[in-house]
Scaffold this motif. Structure first.
Motif, short mmCIF file in Angstrom:
data_model
loop_
_atom_site.label_atom_id
_atom_site.label_comp_id
_atom_site.label_asym_id
_atom_site.label_seq_id
_atom_site.Cartn_x
_atom_site.Cartn_y
_atom_site.Cartn_z
N TYR A 125 58.83 -31.15 20.47
CA TYR A 125 58.11 -29.88 20.41
C TYR A 125 57.80 -29.35 21.81
O TYR A 125 57.63 -30.12 22.76
CB TYR A 125 56.81 -30.05 19.62
N HIS A 127 55.92 -18.59 18.17
CA HIS A 127 56.22 -18.74 16.76
C HIS A 127 56.66 -17.39 16.21
O HIS A 127 55.91 -16.41 16.27
CB HIS A 127 55.00 -19.26 16.00
N CYS A 168 56.26 -25.47 18.92
CA CYS A 168 57.49 -25.14 18.20
C CYS A 168 58.53 -26.26 18.34
O CYS A 168 58.66 -26.85 19.42
CB CYS A 168 58.07 -23.83 18.72
N GLN A 169 59.26 -26.48 17.28
CA GLN A 169 60.35 -27.46 17.29
C GLN A 169 61.53 -26.84 18.04
O GLN A 169 62.35 -26.16 17.47
CB GLN A 169 60.76 -27.84 15.86
N ILE A 195 60.48 -26.27 12.33
CA ILE A 195 59.27 -26.83 11.70
C ILE A 195 58.17 -26.82 12.76
O ILE A 195 57.95 -27.80 13.47
CB ILE A 195 59.53 -28.25 11.16
N ASN A 196 57.51 -25.69 12.89
CA ASN A 196 56.52 -25.47 13.94
C ASN A 196 55.12 -25.89 13.50
O ASN A 196 54.86 -26.13 12.32
CB ASN A 196 56.52 -24.00 14.35
N HIS A 200 51.59 -24.15 13.63
CA HIS A 200 51.06 -22.81 13.90
C HIS A 200 49.81 -22.52 13.07
O HIS A 200 49.34 -23.37 12.32
CB HIS A 200 52.14 -21.75 13.67
N SER A 220 52.99 -21.58 4.62
CA SER A 220 53.96 -22.54 5.14
C SER A 220 55.24 -22.53 4.32
O SER A 220 55.23 -22.68 3.11
CB SER A 220 53.37 -23.95 5.13
N CYS A 265 56.44 -25.57 7.75
CA CYS A 265 55.73 -25.83 9.00
C CYS A 265 54.42 -26.59 8.73
O CYS A 265 53.96 -26.70 7.60
CB CYS A 265 55.42 -24.52 9.72
#
Length: 196
Positions: free
Chosen positions: A91, A96, A104-105, A136-137, A139, A155, A158
């Motif tokens: 990450y 985002h 963030c990924q 897959i963040n 946030h 989601s 995420c």
């Protein structure tokens, strides 16, 4: 704190620990064993050691996609559900959806289950695991949420904070960590069962 370290060590997961340099943070998600997509019923823990003292915070999040996205996946293979595990230096702080700073990924792959039956329930099926860059963040979600808040459609896979103020506090810690150790972060997802 001892229990978290014990679980991490038992699984062979890395714990960042530099007591002479502040902000070497550990970011841990703990998924509720009941697997309910309706609530922010999971926990994010962030902790770091400085001057031989562990500093720790707990936040309500969801590690599960919402019912909306379980019924209407954004991916043809099904809705993403992050597989529990440790994702080393995967990450970074970035925008985002191009809108605001989040974790963030961007730096490496994660594993996700794909739930494609569109019934609104979480189905963890180890046969349907994909590895890749899925965004897959970590946030923010609703404005003023807690562990009982509804996860209506925040989601699509995420990890999402229930309360924007908690998210802002979390991001401040991440930005301090970025200044000290660079823009790369590890996320570890555990399960409540690991602590029993």
């Amino acid at each position: 704190m001892d229990k978290i370290l014990s679980v991490m060590n038992a699984k062979g997961y890395r714990v960042y620990n530099t007591p002479t340099v502040d902000w070497n943070i550990n970011i841990i998600g703990i998924r509720n064993k009941s697997l309910q997509p309706k609530k922010f019923d999971d926990t994010l823990i962030i902790f770091h050691n400085f001057m031989e003292h562990w500093y720790i915070n707990y936040y309500p999040i969801t590690t599960d996609p919402s019912i909306h996205y379980l019924r209407e996946p954004v991916n043809n293979n099904g809705t993403a559900i992050l597989v529990e595990g440790q994702y080393l230096t995967t990450y970074s702080i970035d925008k985002h959806k191009g809108q605001y700073d989040a974790l963030c990924q961007r730096l490496g792959n994660v594993k996700v289950y794909r739930d494609n039956d569109r019934n609104g329930n979480l189905d963890i099926d180890s046969i349907r695991i994909e590895t890749g860059m899925f965004g897959i963040n970590i946030h923010k979600g609703s404005l003023n949420g807690d562990w009982n808040s509804d996860n209506t459609q925040f989601s699509a896979g995420c990890q999402v904070f229930a309360d924007v103020r908690h998210f802002q506090e979390f991001m401040l810690k991440c930005k301090n960590a970025r200044a000290a150790f660079g823009n790369k972060f590890t996320y570890t997802l555990l399960n409540e069962i690991d602590f029993e």
